[in-house]
Enzyme design. Sequence first.
Site, PDB file in Angstrom:
ATOM      1  N   ARG A 181       0.812  -1.236   0.000  1.00 58.40           N
ATOM      2  CA  ARG A 181       0.000   0.000   0.000  1.00 58.40           C
ATOM      3  C   ARG A 181       0.834   1.271   0.000  1.00 58.40           C
ATOM      4  NH1 ARG A 181      -3.139  -3.273   3.301  1.00 58.40           N
ATOM      5  NH2 ARG A 181      -4.933  -4.040   2.145  1.00 58.40           N
TER       6      ARG A 181
ATOM      7  N   LYS B 223       4.333  11.457 -11.669  1.00 57.54           N
ATOM      8  CA  LYS B 223       3.486  10.642 -12.546  1.00 57.54           C
ATOM      9  C   LYS B 223       4.178   9.306 -12.729  1.00 57.54           C
ATOM     10  CE  LYS B 223       0.976  13.796 -15.581  1.00 57.54           C
ATOM     11  NZ  LYS B 223       0.794  14.162 -17.007  1.00 57.54           N
TER      12      LYS B 223
ATOM     13  N   GLU C 181      13.048  17.707 -24.657  1.00 62.03           N
ATOM     14  CA  GLU C 181      12.209  18.098 -23.507  1.00 62.03           C
ATOM     15  C   GLU C 181      12.750  19.387 -22.864  1.00 62.03           C
ATOM     16  OE1 GLU C 181       9.365  16.584 -22.740  1.00 62.03           O
ATOM     17  OE2 GLU C 181       9.530  14.485 -23.400  1.00 62.03           O
TER      18      GLU C 181
ATOM     19  N   LYS D 158       9.583  22.712 -14.216  1.00 62.53           N
ATOM     20  CA  LYS D 158       8.636  21.608 -13.992  1.00 62.53           C
ATOM     21  C   LYS D 158       8.175  21.610 -12.542  1.00 62.53           C
ATOM     22  CE  LYS D 158       7.160  17.015 -14.799  1.00 62.53           C
ATOM     23  NZ  LYS D 158       7.301  15.737 -15.497  1.00 62.53           N
TER      24      LYS D 158
ATOM     25  N   GLU E   2      -2.758  17.803 -12.661  1.00 60.77           N
ATOM     26  CA  GLU E   2      -3.088  18.181 -14.030  1.00 60.77           C
ATOM     27  C   GLU E   2      -4.563  18.494 -14.234  1.00 60.77           C
ATOM     28  OE1 GLU E   2      -0.794  16.167 -17.063  1.00 60.77           O
ATOM     29  OE2 GLU E   2      -2.363  16.554 -18.527  1.00 60.77           O
TER      30      GLU E   2
ATOM     31  N   ARG F  89      -0.663  22.218 -15.639  1.00 60.03           N
ATOM     32  CA  ARG F  89       0.309  21.145 -15.876  1.00 60.03           C
ATOM     33  C   ARG F  89       0.207  20.610 -17.299  1.00 60.03           C
ATOM     34  NH1 ARG F  89       2.317  16.253 -11.805  1.00 60.03           N
ATOM     35  NH2 ARG F  89       3.699  15.281 -13.319  1.00 60.03           N
TER      36      ARG F  89
ATOM     37  N   HIS G 191       3.141  16.925 -27.394  1.00 59.41           N
ATOM     38  CA  HIS G 191       2.933  15.533 -27.023  1.00 59.41           C
ATOM     39  C   HIS G 191       1.699  14.884 -27.657  1.00 59.41           C
ATOM     40  CE1 HIS G 191       6.210  16.159 -24.299  1.00 59.41           C
ATOM     41  NE2 HIS G 191       6.128  14.942 -23.811  1.00 59.41           N
TER      42      HIS G 191
ATOM     43  N   HIS H  29       2.682  11.671 -29.341  1.00 55.63           N
ATOM     44  CA  HIS H  29       2.210  10.340 -28.945  1.00 55.63           C
ATOM     45  C   HIS H  29       1.601   9.584 -30.123  1.00 55.63           C
ATOM     46  CE1 HIS H  29       1.969  11.208 -24.353  1.00 55.63           C
ATOM     47  NE2 HIS H  29       3.149  10.741 -24.715  1.00 55.63           N
TER      48      HIS H  29
ATOM     49  N   HIS I  63      10.812   8.757 -27.889  1.00 54.27           N
ATOM     50  CA  HIS I  63       9.827   9.706 -27.346  1.00 54.27           C
ATOM     51  C   HIS I  63      10.248  11.155 -27.616  1.00 54.27           C
ATOM     52  CE1 HIS I  63       6.878  11.422 -24.605  1.00 54.27           C
ATOM     53  NE2 HIS I  63       7.858  12.114 -24.046  1.00 54.27           N
TER      54      HIS I  63
HETATM   55  N1  NAD Z   1       6.419  10.177 -15.620  1.00 56.07           N
HETATM   56  C1  NAD Z   1       6.533  11.195 -16.413  1.00 56.07           C
HETATM   57  O1  NAD Z   1       6.183  12.332 -16.078  1.00 56.07           O
HETATM   58  C2  NAD Z   1       7.144  10.985 -17.757  1.00 56.07           C
HETATM   59  C3  NAD Z   1       7.534  12.078 -18.529  1.00 56.07           C
HETATM   60  C4  NAD Z   1       8.160  11.852 -19.748  1.00 56.07           C
HETATM   61  C5  NAD Z   1       8.387  10.557 -20.174  1.00 56.07           C
HETATM   62  N2  NAD Z   1       7.991   9.506 -19.411  1.00 56.07           N
HETATM   63  C6  NAD Z   1       8.255   8.124 -19.832  1.00 56.07           C
HETATM   64  O2  NAD Z   1       9.651   7.925 -19.871  1.00 56.07           O
HETATM   65  C7  NAD Z   1       9.937   6.877 -20.780  1.00 56.07           C
HETATM   66  C8  NAD Z   1      11.113   7.251 -21.635  1.00 56.07           C
HETATM   67  O3  NAD Z   1      12.215   7.449 -20.801  1.00 56.07           O
HETATM   68  P1  NAD Z   1      13.699   7.396 -21.384  1.00 56.07           P
HETATM   69  O4  NAD Z   1      13.779   8.176 -22.634  1.00 56.07           O
HETATM   70  O5  NAD Z   1      14.582   7.733 -20.256  1.00 56.07           O
HETATM   71  O6  NAD Z   1      13.826   5.877 -21.854  1.00 56.07           O
HETATM   72  P2  NAD Z   1      14.455   4.551 -21.183  1.00 56.07           P
HETATM   73  O7  NAD Z   1      14.215   4.486 -19.746  1.00 56.07           O
HETATM   74  O8  NAD Z   1      13.973   3.443 -22.027  1.00 56.07           O
HETATM   75  O9  NAD Z   1      16.010   4.752 -21.437  1.00 56.07           O
HETATM   76  C9  NAD Z   1      16.487   4.787 -22.760  1.00 56.07           C
HETATM   77  C10 NAD Z   1      17.610   3.768 -22.983  1.00 56.07           C
HETATM   78  O10 NAD Z   1      18.797   4.279 -22.389  1.00 56.07           O
HETATM   79  C11 NAD Z   1      19.383   3.301 -21.530  1.00 56.07           C
HETATM   80  N3  NAD Z   1      20.065   4.044 -20.476  1.00 56.07           N
HETATM   81  C12 NAD Z   1      19.517   4.672 -19.415  1.00 56.07           C
HETATM   82  N4  NAD Z   1      20.442   5.360 -18.742  1.00 56.07           N
HETATM   83  C13 NAD Z   1      21.618   5.169 -19.382  1.00 56.07           C
HETATM   84  C14 NAD Z   1      22.940   5.627 -19.179  1.00 56.07           C
HETATM   85  N5  NAD Z   1      23.223   6.490 -18.200  1.00 56.07           N
HETATM   86  N6  NAD Z   1      23.891   5.211 -20.026  1.00 56.07           N
HETATM   87  C15 NAD Z   1      23.594   4.377 -21.065  1.00 56.07           C
HETATM   88  N7  NAD Z   1      22.368   3.929 -21.318  1.00 56.07           N
HETATM   89  C16 NAD Z   1      21.386   4.315 -20.481  1.00 56.07           C
HETATM   90  C17 NAD Z   1      18.232   2.445 -21.083  1.00 56.07           C
HETATM   91  O11 NAD Z   1      18.658   1.176 -20.691  1.00 56.07           O
HETATM   92  C18 NAD Z   1      17.369   2.418 -22.333  1.00 56.07           C
HETATM   93  O12 NAD Z   1      17.836   1.427 -23.204  1.00 56.07           O
HETATM   94  C19 NAD Z   1       8.672   6.629 -21.572  1.00 56.07           C
HETATM   95  O13 NAD Z   1       8.089   5.427 -21.135  1.00 56.07           O
HETATM   96  C20 NAD Z   1       7.786   7.807 -21.207  1.00 56.07           C
HETATM   97  O14 NAD Z   1       6.420   7.490 -21.221  1.00 56.07           O
HETATM   98  C21 NAD Z   1       7.387   9.702 -18.217  1.00 56.07           C
HETATM   99 ZN    ZN Z   2       7.725  13.896 -22.905  1.00 59.09          ZN
END
Ligand code: NAD
Ligand code: ZN
Length: 386
Positions: free
Chosen positions: A131, A153, A195, A236, A246, A250, A257, A261, A275
């Site tokens: 929980r 989020k 971003e 942010k 949101e 927000r 996006h 998306h 992304h």
């Molecule tokens: N929660 C939120 O507010 C929010 C906002 C934006 C995006 N997101 C989510 O985030 C995700 C995308 O995140 P991302 O772009 O970080 O992708 P990811 O977590 O898949 O990382 C990208 C790649 O980089 C590798 N990696 C990570 N750190 C590394 C490092 N220091 N050195 C070498 N390789 C490394 C990972 O293993 C992966 O293969 C999506 O699922 C998206 O929906 C969430």
């Molecule tokens: Zn984004």
Amino acid sequence: MTAALRPGDPTIVNVALGERAYDIVIGRNQMAAALGTRAAALKPGARAAIVTDDTVAGLHLESAEAALAAGGLATCRVVVGAGEGTKSFAGFERVCEALIAARVERGDLVVALGGGVVGDLAGFAASVVRRGLDYIQVPTTLLAQVDSSVGGKTAINSHHGKNLIGAFYQPILVMADTAVLDTLPPRQFRAGYAEIVKYGLLGDAGFFAWLDANVKEVFAGGAAREHAIATSCRMKAAIVARDERETGDRALLNLGHTFGHALEAAAGFSDRLLHGEAVALGMALAAEFSARLGVLAPAQVARATRHLADAGLPVRLAQVAGNLAGDLAGGVPDADRLMELMAQDKKVKRGKLTFILMRDIGAAYIAPDVDPAQLRAFLVEKLDGQ
Ligand SMILES: NC(=O)c1ccc[n+]([C@@H]2O[C@H](COP(=O)([O-])OP(=O)(O)OC[C@H]3O[C@@H](n4cnc5c(N)ncnc54)[C@H](O)[C@@H]3O)[C@@H](O)[C@H]2O)c1
Ligand SMILES: [Zn+2]
């Protein structure tokens, strides 16, 4: 925000959410310098379950374990497969079961060490296991450092769309060690940079101008990179503090996006289109569409688009059409298919599309009822390569 005082000092940005307030610590080598002591101060006597992916595990897991051990915290590991596919019910089940099997208790800690995938997945698991367990975000991608690790989020994907199952659940600390970005592939760094540009475009013309002048330095690392990350986090944090769930402002963070998306979905949420790449193109389209509606001057569209293109990001649909035509995605989508994908986005309210549009660089606004016919005509034209 507290600015860094000397080289080596971190920048601290506080997310002001009352009882749920927390710090974002930004700086080179801060994981070794401060993760253990800060975690121990926040959760005395806790054990830390580090959730990470198999790529990050090979690069930074041992340093994270050493940092936590230095603060006196015992650790255990949960390693998942790298990539968006892990943000699924199966990945979620694995993490939850692994946390329970490791006898993580109510007073213990989850540490999400990785990019947005690990952060979203581990944060969501932390929100429900026993929980609710406190968790710390240790973002290791640029995207995660400026966006996904901040704001609470958390989510996994549904077969119907991205991030449709999740919770608002704030971490107790975000530790953005900029040195971990040294191992990030350049394409991933560029995608995260989109971003950063988003913050300038949506709310800070001065920051956009600074990025325009300093983009090379941000890519090179050092003080400019930290400044860009800290400025993004500060913006942010301010937006999240005003509108945690949101219901208003927000939504501005979704600039680029809704288009983005739909394009990601068309590419099957795969490496064919990251992304951040989709968001860059989405922002260029949002700017052009704003001009089409007569609210943004064409010269500002050109400025925004040029900056993204100079950073190596896609800004025209024609540039990514090949990537959208993969076998998973069923060919290059037409305007109707893109409209359908946008309608599945959770930013849809009673059939009307909500878009974030721009009046100026640094002045985005929420447009709650975009005319579908106008949007369709715009997309037809863009898909034609105009
Ligand atoms: N929660 C939120 O507010 C929010 C906002 C934006 C995006 N997101 C989510 O985030 C995700 C995308 O995140 P991302 O772009 O970080 O992708 P990811 O977590 O898949 O990382 C990208 C790649 O980089 C590798 N990696 C990570 N750190 C590394 C490092 N220091 N050195 C070498 N390789 C490394 C990972 O293993 C992966 O293969 C999506 O699922 C998206 O929906 C969430
Ligand atoms: Zn984004």
